[in-house]
Each structure stands twice: as structure tokens, then as C-alpha cells.
Motif scaffolding. Structure first.
Motif, PDB file in Angstrom:
ATOM      1  N   LEU A 150      34.557 -11.084   7.843  1.00 44.71           N
ATOM      2  CA  LEU A 150      33.171 -11.530   7.972  1.00 44.71           C
ATOM      3  C   LEU A 150      32.346 -11.096   6.765  1.00 44.71           C
ATOM      4  CD1 LEU A 150      32.503 -10.862  11.762  1.00 44.71           C
ATOM      5  CD2 LEU A 150      32.674 -13.081  10.628  1.00 44.71           C
ATOM      6  N   ALA A 151      32.607  -9.887   6.256  1.00 43.27           N
ATOM      7  CA  ALA A 151      31.871  -9.403   5.085  1.00 43.27           C
ATOM      8  C   ALA A 151      32.150 -10.283   3.869  1.00 43.27           C
ATOM      9  CB  ALA A 151      32.255  -7.949   4.795  1.00 43.27           C
ATOM     10  N   LEU A 152      33.389 -10.729   3.724  1.00 45.66           N
ATOM     11  CA  LEU A 152      33.734 -11.604   2.601  1.00 45.66           C
ATOM     12  C   LEU A 152      33.020 -12.952   2.719  1.00 45.66           C
ATOM     13  CD1 LEU A 152      37.545 -10.850   2.230  1.00 45.66           C
ATOM     14  CD2 LEU A 152      35.721 -10.226   0.628  1.00 45.66           C
ATOM     15  N   LEU A 153      32.920 -13.459   3.941  1.00 47.09           N
ATOM     16  CA  LEU A 153      32.187 -14.712   4.136  1.00 47.09           C
ATOM     17  C   LEU A 153      30.714 -14.546   3.772  1.00 47.09           C
ATOM     18  CD1 LEU A 153      33.696 -15.967   7.533  1.00 47.09           C
ATOM     19  CD2 LEU A 153      34.096 -16.931   5.255  1.00 47.09           C
ATOM     20  N   GLU A 154      30.106 -13.424   4.202  1.00 48.46           N
ATOM     21  CA  GLU A 154      28.702 -13.156   3.861  1.00 48.46           C
ATOM     22  C   GLU A 154      28.530 -12.964   2.364  1.00 48.46           C
ATOM     23  OE1 GLU A 154      26.114 -13.359   5.663  1.00 48.46           O
ATOM     24  OE2 GLU A 154      26.828 -13.289   7.732  1.00 48.46           O
ATOM     25  N   TYR A 155      29.501 -12.320   1.735  1.00 52.49           N
ATOM     26  CA  TYR A 155      29.428 -12.112   0.287  1.00 52.49           C
ATOM     27  C   TYR A 155      29.423 -13.455  -0.443  1.00 52.49           C
ATOM     28  CZ  TYR A 155      30.732 -10.787  -4.456  1.00 52.49           C
ATOM     29  OH  TYR A 155      30.763 -10.648  -5.816  1.00 52.49           O
ATOM     30  N   GLU A 156      30.313 -14.351  -0.062  1.00 56.02           N
ATOM     31  CA  GLU A 156      30.373 -15.659  -0.723  1.00 56.02           C
ATOM     32  C   GLU A 156      29.115 -16.477  -0.448  1.00 56.02           C
ATOM     33  OE1 GLU A 156      32.435 -16.650  -2.961  1.00 56.02           O
ATOM     34  OE2 GLU A 156      33.520 -14.754  -2.808  1.00 56.02           O
ATOM     35  N   ALA A 157      28.579 -16.354   0.778  1.00 55.36           N
ATOM     36  CA  ALA A 157      27.324 -17.054   1.076  1.00 55.36           C
ATOM     37  C   ALA A 157      26.200 -16.530   0.192  1.00 55.36           C
ATOM     38  CB  ALA A 157      26.969 -16.874   2.551  1.00 55.36           C
ATOM     39  N   GLY A 158      26.202 -15.227  -0.056  1.00 56.34           N
ATOM     40  CA  GLY A 158      25.206 -14.630  -0.951  1.00 56.34           C
ATOM     41  C   GLY A 158      25.356 -15.127  -2.377  1.00 56.34           C
ATOM     42  N   ARG A 159      26.600 -15.260  -2.846  1.00 54.88           N
ATOM     43  CA  ARG A 159      26.838 -15.761  -4.198  1.00 54.88           C
ATOM     44  C   ARG A 159      26.340 -17.214  -4.324  1.00 54.88           C
ATOM     45  NH1 ARG A 159      27.318 -12.314  -8.031  1.00 54.88           N
ATOM     46  NH2 ARG A 159      27.873 -14.160  -9.238  1.00 54.88           N
ATOM     47  N   THR A 160      26.558 -17.987  -3.259  1.00 56.57           N
ATOM     48  CA  THR A 160      26.081 -19.378  -3.282  1.00 56.57           C
ATOM     49  C   THR A 160      24.560 -19.427  -3.375  1.00 56.57           C
ATOM     50  OG1 THR A 160      27.983 -20.103  -1.956  1.00 56.57           O
ATOM     51  CG2 THR A 160      26.046 -21.544  -1.999  1.00 56.57           C
ATOM     52  N   ASP A 161      23.879 -18.584  -2.600  1.00 58.74           N
ATOM     53  CA  ASP A 161      22.414 -18.523  -2.674  1.00 58.74           C
ATOM     54  C   ASP A 161      21.956 -18.091  -4.058  1.00 58.74           C
ATOM     55  OD1 ASP A 161      21.655 -19.466  -0.234  1.00 58.74           O
ATOM     56  OD2 ASP A 161      21.325 -17.527   0.704  1.00 58.74           O
ATOM     57  N   MET A 162      22.668 -17.114  -4.634  1.00 56.77           N
ATOM     58  CA  MET A 162      22.252 -16.591  -5.941  1.00 56.77           C
ATOM     59  C   MET A 162      22.420 -17.656  -7.022  1.00 56.77           C
ATOM     60  SD  MET A 162      20.923 -13.683  -6.748  1.00 56.77           S
ATOM     61  CE  MET A 162      19.688 -14.662  -7.606  1.00 56.77           C
ATOM     62  N   ASP A 163      23.461 -18.487  -6.903  1.00 58.63           N
ATOM     63  CA  ASP A 163      23.647 -19.571  -7.879  1.00 58.63           C
ATOM     64  C   ASP A 163      22.502 -20.577  -7.824  1.00 58.63           C
ATOM     65  OD1 ASP A 163      26.016 -18.441  -8.672  1.00 58.63           O
ATOM     66  OD2 ASP A 163      27.280 -19.728  -7.421  1.00 58.63           O
ATOM     67  N   LYS A 164      21.824 -20.631  -6.672  1.00 51.39           N
ATOM     68  CA  LYS A 164      20.672 -21.526  -6.516  1.00 51.39           C
ATOM     69  C   LYS A 164      19.355 -20.830  -6.869  1.00 51.39           C
ATOM     70  CE  LYS A 164      22.905 -23.991  -2.677  1.00 51.39           C
ATOM     71  NZ  LYS A 164      22.819 -24.294  -1.225  1.00 51.39           N
ATOM     72  N   GLY A 165      19.442 -19.563  -7.279  1.00 55.48           N
ATOM     73  CA  GLY A 165      18.230 -18.823  -7.620  1.00 55.48           C
ATOM     74  C   GLY A 165      17.535 -18.210  -6.428  1.00 55.48           C
ATOM     75  N   ASN A 166      18.235 -18.115  -5.283  1.00 59.30           N
ATOM     76  CA  ASN A 166      17.625 -17.588  -4.054  1.00 59.30           C
ATOM     77  C   ASN A 166      18.062 -16.143  -3.841  1.00 59.30           C
ATOM     78  OD1 ASN A 166      16.497 -17.140  -1.568  1.00 59.30           O
ATOM     79  ND2 ASN A 166      17.716 -18.664  -0.474  1.00 59.30           N
ATOM     80  N   LEU A 167      17.430 -15.216  -4.543  1.00 59.52           N
ATOM     81  CA  LEU A 167      17.787 -13.801  -4.426  1.00 59.52           C
ATOM     82  C   LEU A 167      17.470 -13.266  -3.040  1.00 59.52           C
ATOM     83  CD1 LEU A 167      18.723 -11.097  -5.537  1.00 59.52           C
ATOM     84  CD2 LEU A 167      16.444 -10.773  -6.533  1.00 59.52           C
ATOM     85  N   GLN A 168      16.385 -13.726  -2.454  1.00 60.37           N
ATOM     86  CA  GLN A 168      16.003 -13.244  -1.124  1.00 60.37           C
ATOM     87  C   GLN A 168      17.095 -13.554  -0.104  1.00 60.37           C
ATOM     88  OE1 GLN A 168      12.679 -14.534   2.158  1.00 60.37           O
ATOM     89  NE2 GLN A 168      11.940 -14.310   0.053  1.00 60.37           N
ATOM     90  N   GLY A 169      17.588 -14.796  -0.099  1.00 58.05           N
ATOM     91  CA  GLY A 169      18.654 -15.171   0.818  1.00 58.05           C
ATOM     92  C   GLY A 169      19.951 -14.447   0.515  1.00 58.05           C
TER      93      GLY A 169
END
Length: 457
Positions: A150-169
Motif C-alpha cells: 500500500l505504501a508503494l501505491l501511495e508513493y507512486e500516486a504522490g509521484r504522479t501528483d508531483m509530475d503535475k505540479g501538485n505538491l500538496q496532493g
């Protein structure tokens, strides 16, 4: 009659049987585990006891709770040297939160335990639990793997948000990943990320810090210029990016001194990564002439839903900031008698002298030629003189009143001030008028100077 007799006999038999059973229980000797704790290489052991209690079942309930707590205490938690918990050993809040989490999950940790024996006697209630060590290890490893997945899934979701410029997400996802592993903070939780084996929680924390540090800020201009042409207001665009991508939803804090106090505000960037700071009301003389802007980490962490433990784990993060000067170009002003003024030009001299002094001290420039000035300030005066009469004897009384009108170069009225009536009393009527004019000039300095200066800014 025979029916009632049979019921009475049956009731007496039950009571007799109950009494006999209790007497037998009281004389039953306790099993060996009550006095000597069992030892097992295959099981964790939990023994609980409680003194007799007049409330039925209370002693047994307490003994069961204590047996469960004793069983949990048997399961020692080994803190590995490079685990998150070890690296944060000096952080009391992290340790406290971990301990609290482990305690709250105690029932989950000992799921599947066996009730070996229960004994109640004159000494109270005693309960014997045990838990298979191999089963416990297998179930814990399964929970740990689920938490890592689950942590790996959350990590990848965070990377996807960061690629969009969404640091908060992104921070929200990464924080969820770390908290999901909290039961296992005492261990090194390794996983593959980008083809490399990493220790999961420290890697995610580094990613969170670096992402915040890599927010780049820039202003739309190199310096803010406040002048009469712009009504001494300036909409300053502030832009945030992360690796060239617009950074949305970021709280940017900007502050500047307006001459009276330090003014500050925090606003969140839009989808274009932009905040517009409206700069106004700035005096030319102030302790600090610069506007400073930075990422407001406190507001960011709150918006991202990070709790206090995660914030402590992140520690101090040095983020980028920008600074640019605010320049105030003081307007030019022409001061002259109003065309409709009742008094002559010379009668305006004391009033105009005070107005010049007030504006020059505030940094404004005074021009004689209205064609080149930013503002025009006209003075309109009216007077009334009364001859001596009654108690005044030979004294003359002069009254003066009027108004000030501030206009832009184009003729639009910016501000108007009503000058209340003042008087001067002298033997000579001309001297009385001059005294009234002088008193009017001083009343302008005392009552209206600040309002006039604010109107010009």
C-alpha cells in the motif's frame, strides 16, 4: 396440589446441587500454572489474575484483560539499528506515537491466541492464554507486506501528483504511506523503487523534503513601482514552479513594511501556479524597502493533512524565497488659490505655506506649473469681519472658513476637506483677519494633514 409439590421438590434439588457444586469448586486445588509460570519455546504465554470481587463475573473479566496484556508484553519488539524508529530515537513525540499505535493494535497483534485454562477459586480468578509463535510471525509478515504494498501505491500516486505540479496532493499520499507503515517503524522496511532497493520511510521522507526544496519562485517584475499614474497600487504576480511545471495549490507568504507596520498575507497559487499580491498603501520612508516571498510550510502541511508526527519527522526544511524592492515615486503637487475663493491671493499665503511644509516633509514634490504636476490642490477661503460692539469694546473679530479640493491632472476629484470656521480678535480689522488666517493654517496642520497625505498615496 400434586403439581405444586413437584415444583417445590425440583427447586430444592437445583439449589442443593448448586451449593454442592460451589463447595466442590472451592475445594478444587489450583492448577500448577497458577503458582508457577509455564515456559515454552513454541508459544508466547499470557497469565492474568484478579482478586475476588462481589460483582459477578468482574474478577474473571479483569483476569482476561490482564492475561491479554501479559501476552502482548511477551512479544518483544526489536528495534533495528537503521529503522525509522532508531533514527528518530531522540524524538519523544515519534516514540510516543509509535507506542500508542502498538498499544491500540494489541488485539490485532495477538489474534488467534488460545485459551488454555481458566480457574476460579477463593484466591480469585486466573486465566492462561498462549499464542503460537510461528503463526504470529507469519501473520505479522503478511500485515507488513500488505503495508509495504500500500505504501508503494501511495508513493507512486504522490509521484504522479508531483509530475503535475501538485505538491500538496503529493505530500498527502507520501504521508499516508509512512503512517501506513507505523506498526513496523522498528524494522527496516525495504522495497524496490526505480530498480533500486531502498529503506522505504527514509526514502519517502527525503522525497518530501526535496520536493519542497525544489519549489522555485519568481516575480513578474524586478522591482515594484508605486506612483500616481497607477494610483499607488501594484498587482504583483508571483509564480511558483517545480522542475519547470506550474505548482498549483501552494501557499505563498509575502510580506512588506508599509511604513506603519509589517503587512503580510498568505495566498494559494492557482492552476497556473500564480498568486497576485496587491501592493498598496506604502509610505516612502520605512524600515525595510523590500517585499519578501516564500513558501508557507506550516499552511502547506496543514492543507496536505500531515499530522504533527510527520511534521516532526520532516524536520527543518530550507525552502527558496525571493526579495524585490518596492519603490515609491512621490507625486508632484501644485498648490494654488481656488478661482472662486472670496479672498485675494495674498490672503492664502499662510495656508499655502503650511500645506507646502506638510507635503514636503512627507516626501512630495511641489511644482508651480500645474501642467506638469500629478495633482492639483486648490484652497478656497471665505471671511467675515464684525465691528466692535458690546463687551468686546474696541476689538474687531474676523472669521475665516473654506475648503481644500484635491484633483488629479485630468480634473477628477480625489479628496475634499471642509475647513471649519476659526476666528481672530484684534483692535485692527486687518490684523484680526491675518490672525484668523494663521489659526486656520495651524488647524489644517493639526486636523487635516494626515488625511491629505493618505489621499495623495
Amino acid at each position: 396440589m400434586r403439581i405444586y409439590s413437584n415444583i417445590l421438590i425440583l427447586t430444592m434439588a437445583i439449589l442443593a446441587s448448586g451449593c454442592t457444586g460451589r463447595r466442590g469448586m472451592e475445594h478444587t486445588p489450583p492448577p500448577g500454572w497458577v503458582s508457577e509460570r509455564p515456559v515454552s519455546s513454541m508459544h508466547y504465554i499470557g497469565i492474568g489474575s484478579a482478586a475476588p470481587n462481589p460483582i459477578p463475573g468482574e474478577a474473571l473479566r479483569t483476569a482476561k484483560e490482564r492475561a491479554a496484556a501479559d501476552l502482548v508484553g511477551e512479544i518483544a519488539l526489536r528495534v533495528e539499528s537503521t529503522s525509522l524508529l532508531e533514527s528518530e530515537e531522540k524524538n519523544g513525540q515519534v516514540q510516543q506515537d509509535f507506542t500508542s499505535t502498538i498499544s491500540s493494535r494489541a488485539e490485532e497483534r495477538i489474534a488467534g491466541f488460545q485459551v488454555v485454562d481458566v480457574w476460579e477459586g477463593p484466591r480469585g480468578a486466573f486465566v492462561y492464554y498462549r499464542l503460537d509463535k510461528a503463526r504470529y510471525a507469519a501473520e505479522r509478515n503478511a500485515r507488513k507486506q500488505d503495508a509495504i504494498d500500500l505504501a508503494l501505491l501511495e508513493y507512486e500516486a504522490g509521484r504522479t501528483d508531483m509530475d503535475k505540479g501538485n505538491l500538496q496532493g503529493a505530500l498527502n499520499h507520501w504521508g499516508t504511506a509512512i503512517l501506513g507503515l507505523e506498526e513496523f517503524w522498528n524494522e527496516v522496511n525495504r522495497a524496490q523503487i526505480g530498480g533500486e532497493e531502498v529503506s522505504l520511510e527514509p526514502h519517502i521522507l527525503r522525497t518530501m523534503r526535496e520536493s519542497a526544496r525544489n519549489i522555485h519562485l519568481r516575480a513578474a517584475v524586478d522591482a515594484v513601482l508605486l506612483n500616481a499614474e497607477g494610483d499607488f497600487k501594484f498587482p504583483l504576480g508571483l509564480h511558483a514552479t517545480h522542475e519547470g511545471v506550474n505548482a498549483m495549490g501552494l501557499p505563498l507568504q509575502y510580506r512588506y513594511h508599509n511604513g506603519t507596520y509589517l503587512k503580510q498575507a498568505t495566498e494559494f497559487t492557482d492552476e497556473e501556479g500564480t498568486v497576485v499580491a496587491n501592493i498598496q498603501g506604502v509610505a516612502p520612508k520605512r524600515p525595510d524597502v523590500n517585499l519578501n516571498c516564500t513558501l508557507d510550510l506550516e499552511r502547506l502541511f496543514k492543507a496536505a493533512g500531515l499530522n504533527s508526527v510527520l511534521i516532526e519527522l520532516l524536520g527543518d526544511i530550507h525552502v527558496n524565497s525571493i526579495s524585490l524592492p518596492i519603490e515609491v515615486e512621490m507625486p508632484t503637487v501644485q498648490i494654488r488659490p481656488a478661482p472662486n475663493s472670496q479672498l485675494g491671493v495674498e490672503a492664502h499665503s499662510s495656508t499655502i505655506t503650511v500645506l507646502r511644509s506638510v507635503l514636503l516633509d512627507a516626501g512630495f514634490k511641489i511644482l508651480d506649473n500645474g501642467a506638469y504636476s500629478d495633482f492639483s490642490l486648490t484652497v478656497e477661503l471665505r471671511s467675515e469681519t464684525r465691528r466692535p460692539s458690546g463687551e468686546l469694546g474696541n476689538f474687531h473679530t474676523a472669521y475665516v472658513e473654506g475648503g481644500l479640493v484635491l484633483r488629479k491632472t485630468g480634473g477628477d476629484i480625489v479628496h475634499q476637506i471642509v475647513l471649519d470656521r476659526v476666528k481672530g480678535v484684534q483692535l485692527d480689522p486687518s490684523t484680526a483677519l491675518n490672525l484668523a488666517l494663521s489659526n486656520l493654517a495651524e488647524s489644517i496642520r493639526e486636523k487635516h494633514a494626515n488625511n491629505l497625505i493618505r489621499a495623495l498615496r
